[in-house]
Motif scaffolding. Structure first.
Motif, PDB file in Angstrom:
ATOM      1  N   LEU A 192       1.910  -5.444   1.778  1.00 39.16           N
ATOM      2  CA  LEU A 192       2.609  -4.728   2.837  1.00 39.16           C
ATOM      3  C   LEU A 192       1.803  -3.478   3.206  1.00 39.16           C
ATOM      4  N   GLY A 193       1.621  -3.274   4.501  1.00 38.49           N
ATOM      5  CA  GLY A 193       0.877  -2.108   4.965  1.00 38.49           C
ATOM      6  C   GLY A 193      -0.615  -2.274   4.920  1.00 38.49           C
ATOM      7  N   SER A 194      -1.102  -3.514   4.653  1.00 35.75           N
ATOM      8  CA  SER A 194      -2.553  -3.738   4.570  1.00 35.75           C
ATOM      9  C   SER A 194      -2.947  -4.877   5.493  1.00 35.75           C
ATOM     10  N   VAL A 195      -4.188  -4.820   5.996  1.00 32.18           N
ATOM     11  CA  VAL A 195      -4.713  -5.913   6.803  1.00 32.18           C
ATOM     12  C   VAL A 195      -5.755  -6.711   6.030  1.00 32.18           C
ATOM     13  N   GLN A 196      -5.982  -6.332   4.791  1.00 29.50           N
ATOM     14  CA  GLN A 196      -6.974  -7.028   3.973  1.00 29.50           C
ATOM     15  C   GLN A 196      -6.360  -8.289   3.368  1.00 29.50           C
ATOM     16  N   THR A 197      -6.981  -9.413   3.651  1.00 32.20           N
ATOM     17  CA  THR A 197      -6.483 -10.689   3.120  1.00 32.20           C
ATOM     18  C   THR A 197      -6.979 -10.884   1.693  1.00 32.20           C
ATOM     19  N   ARG A 198      -6.076 -11.235   0.827  1.00 31.37           N
ATOM     20  CA  ARG A 198      -6.411 -11.489  -0.570  1.00 31.37           C
ATOM     21  C   ARG A 198      -6.154 -12.966  -0.872  1.00 31.37           C
ATOM     22  N   ALA A 235       7.455   4.384  -1.075  1.00 32.14           N
ATOM     23  CA  ALA A 235       6.216   3.806  -1.613  1.00 32.14           C
ATOM     24  C   ALA A 235       5.151   4.901  -1.662  1.00 32.14           C
ATOM     25  N   ASN A 236       5.166   5.656  -2.760  1.00 35.29           N
ATOM     26  CA  ASN A 236       4.260   6.804  -2.882  1.00 35.29           C
ATOM     27  C   ASN A 236       2.888   6.430  -3.402  1.00 35.29           C
ATOM     28  N   LYS A 237       2.778   5.207  -3.965  1.00 31.91           N
ATOM     29  CA  LYS A 237       1.473   4.784  -4.477  1.00 31.91           C
ATOM     30  C   LYS A 237       1.309   3.279  -4.275  1.00 31.91           C
ATOM     31  N   GLU A 281       0.849  -1.185   0.000  1.00 32.77           N
ATOM     32  CA  GLU A 281       0.000   0.000   0.000  1.00 32.77           C
ATOM     33  C   GLU A 281       0.893   1.245   0.000  1.00 32.77           C
ATOM     34  N   ALA A 282       0.321   2.364  -0.430  1.00 36.42           N
ATOM     35  CA  ALA A 282       1.061   3.629  -0.406  1.00 36.42           C
ATOM     36  C   ALA A 282       1.509   3.925   1.024  1.00 36.42           C
ATOM     37  N   GLY A 283       2.789   4.271   1.172  1.00 39.86           N
ATOM     38  CA  GLY A 283       3.328   4.608   2.482  1.00 39.86           C
ATOM     39  C   GLY A 283       3.763   3.407   3.294  1.00 39.86           C
TER      40      GLY A 283
END
Length: 446
Positions: A277-283, A233-235, A226-228
């Motif tokens: 990275l930076g996400s809690v959403q499971t894919r 990681a700007n986007k 994810e961004a940041g």
């Protein structure tokens, strides 16, 4: 062995010939007319036919025998047929020999001559049958390969043929494959063959070289970010697993994956689930993984650098590519591929096949490119390939000045190299053909 069919309308002749052949351990069947003969050849295992030229009383033209001959040949074009002739049918018999009849004998016949002819034809028939079976089996093996997409792979060695055969088998499954072997040996090309012949050939095929990425970016490359999520990681970034969903992901230099990335990779292989990275959403994705490495992963496991559970997830099937020096039969075909229509001197061929190629196919390709630049036209010699001076290179001159190995030296080298002909040949600085001749000369088994 099949049976010998005797075709004659005269019961006395059938009995005499049957007795002669059975005494010499041949299995015999008989027929008194053309119809019976055709039925037997059609439905029984007949190795050879011994046929008269006439099957009707007072008929001497040989036309009946001629008709039967051609009908039997239609049923089995390779069936040996010996004609029993009288002098009046000799011209027809000679015509049929030219058309493929195995032999002809006159009446009355010479027992020994007939037995010799039959013995030779039966043995020849065995050899032809064996050769036909071999060709059929070879064709059956080669047919899938002829239709396969080999992704431009060039090879001539039996070692690579085994690898390709297995790769084509694995292509039809969805198991994880680990391709091992030294750098430059062709691991990526084998992965391409698996993909190109798989049920996923029209689906995404993505490649990631874990050895070419900074460790801090490998996870983002594989799983996205994810961004940041990290500095720079700007986007939002889509990872390779997400992009390869429904297809295949080739992970090269898998041994370079850090432990944190290994844990995430193990989870994806087990469940198909991951988070950017930076996400809690499971894919969730469905991706076939083909991996490759030049590292000794078992040693890395012992050193705590690679997860054992991941290793066995990746290594459902392992394809181990040999170094180029272990498959010298591939060297000249590869040179011809990289340098099409360029003649090579004999010394160049010897030098190229004797050189150890520590960089494998990649080094060979670079050597060919250099040769093409340095000498754009004409025959290429050994000096045009600018091989490393400190490499174990054996030129024709060196081979001539080197004393021929003794039987004891050959036997010791065969034991030391465990009978690997390529390694023994390099040990003595000779071609494999030259080594074979010496082994045969000294009656050394190989």
């Amino acid at each position: 062995m099949g049976k010998i069919l005797i075709v004659d309308d005269n019961p006395a002749i059938l009995e005499a010939l049957s007795l002669l052949l059975e005494i010499h351990d041949y299995a015999v069947v008989t027929a008194q007319n053309a119809f019976e003969a055709q039925q037997m050849v059609q439905y029984q295992n007949i190795a050879l036919v011994l046929q008269d030229m006439n099957f009707t009383s007072d008929t001497t033209s040989g036309e009946e025998g001629k008709t039967l001959f051609y009908r039997l040949r239609e049923i089995n074009p390779h069936l040996p047929i010996i004609l029993i002739t009288a002098w009046t049918e000799l011209e027809t018999a000679i015509e049929l020999v030219k058309a493929g009849a195995a032999d002809y004998i006159g009446k009355p016949w010479d027992d020994q001559k007939l037995l010799t002819s039959i013995a030779n034809l039966v043995e020849l028939g065995k050899a032809q049958a064996s050769n036909a079976n071999y060709k059929r089996q070879q064709a059956e093996r080669e047919a899938p390969k002829a239709e396969a997409n080999l992704a431009g792979l060039v090879y001539a060695s039996t070692a690579m043929e085994r690898i390709v055969d297995m790769a084509l088998q694995l292509a039809k499954s969805d198991v994880s494959v680990l391709i091992t072997g030294p750098n430059g040996s062709g691991k990526e090309r084998i992965a391409e063959i698996i993909q190109a012949n798989s049920l996923l050939k029209d689906k995404p095929f993505l490649k990631v070289n874990a050895g070419a990425l900074p460790q801090e970016l490998i996870e983002a490359e594989l799983f996205g970010a994810e961004a940041g999520a990290y500095t720079g990681a700007n986007k939002q970034r889509i990872g390779r697993f997400e992009a390869a969903d429904g297809g295949t992901l080739f992970l090269d230099e898998i041994g370079n994956l850090p432990l944190a990335g290994q844990m995430k990779l193990l989870r994806v292989l087990q469940t198909g689930e991951f988070e950017r990275l930076g996400s809690v959403q499971t894919r969730k994705v469905n991706v076939r993984v083909i991996s490759a490495t030049n590292a000794n992963l078992l040693k890395d496991i012992q050193n705590g650098q690679f997860r054992e559970d991941l290793y066995y997830r990746l290594n459902v099937i392992e394809l181990q590519l040999p170094a180029l020096c272990e498959r010298p039969d591939d060297i000249l075909p590869l040179v011809n591929h990289f340098l099409p229509n360029r003649p090579l001197s004999h010394t160049a061929q010897l030098a190229l096949t004797a050189y150890s190629w520590p960089g494998n196919v990649r080094e060979l390709e670079n050597a060919c490119k250099r040769a093409a630049v340095l000498k754009p036209d004409g025959e290429l010699g050994e000096q045009d390939f600018t091989l490393q001076n400190d490499a174990p290179l054996y030129t024709a001159k060196a081979a001539k000045t080197k004393q021929e190995p003794t039987k004891q030296e050959l036997e010791e080298a065969m034991r030391a190299h465990q009978g690997v002909i390529a390694k023994v040949a390099r040990h003595f600085g000779m071609t494999r053909q030259a080594l074979y001749r010496r082994l045969q000369k000294f009656e050394i088994e190989y």
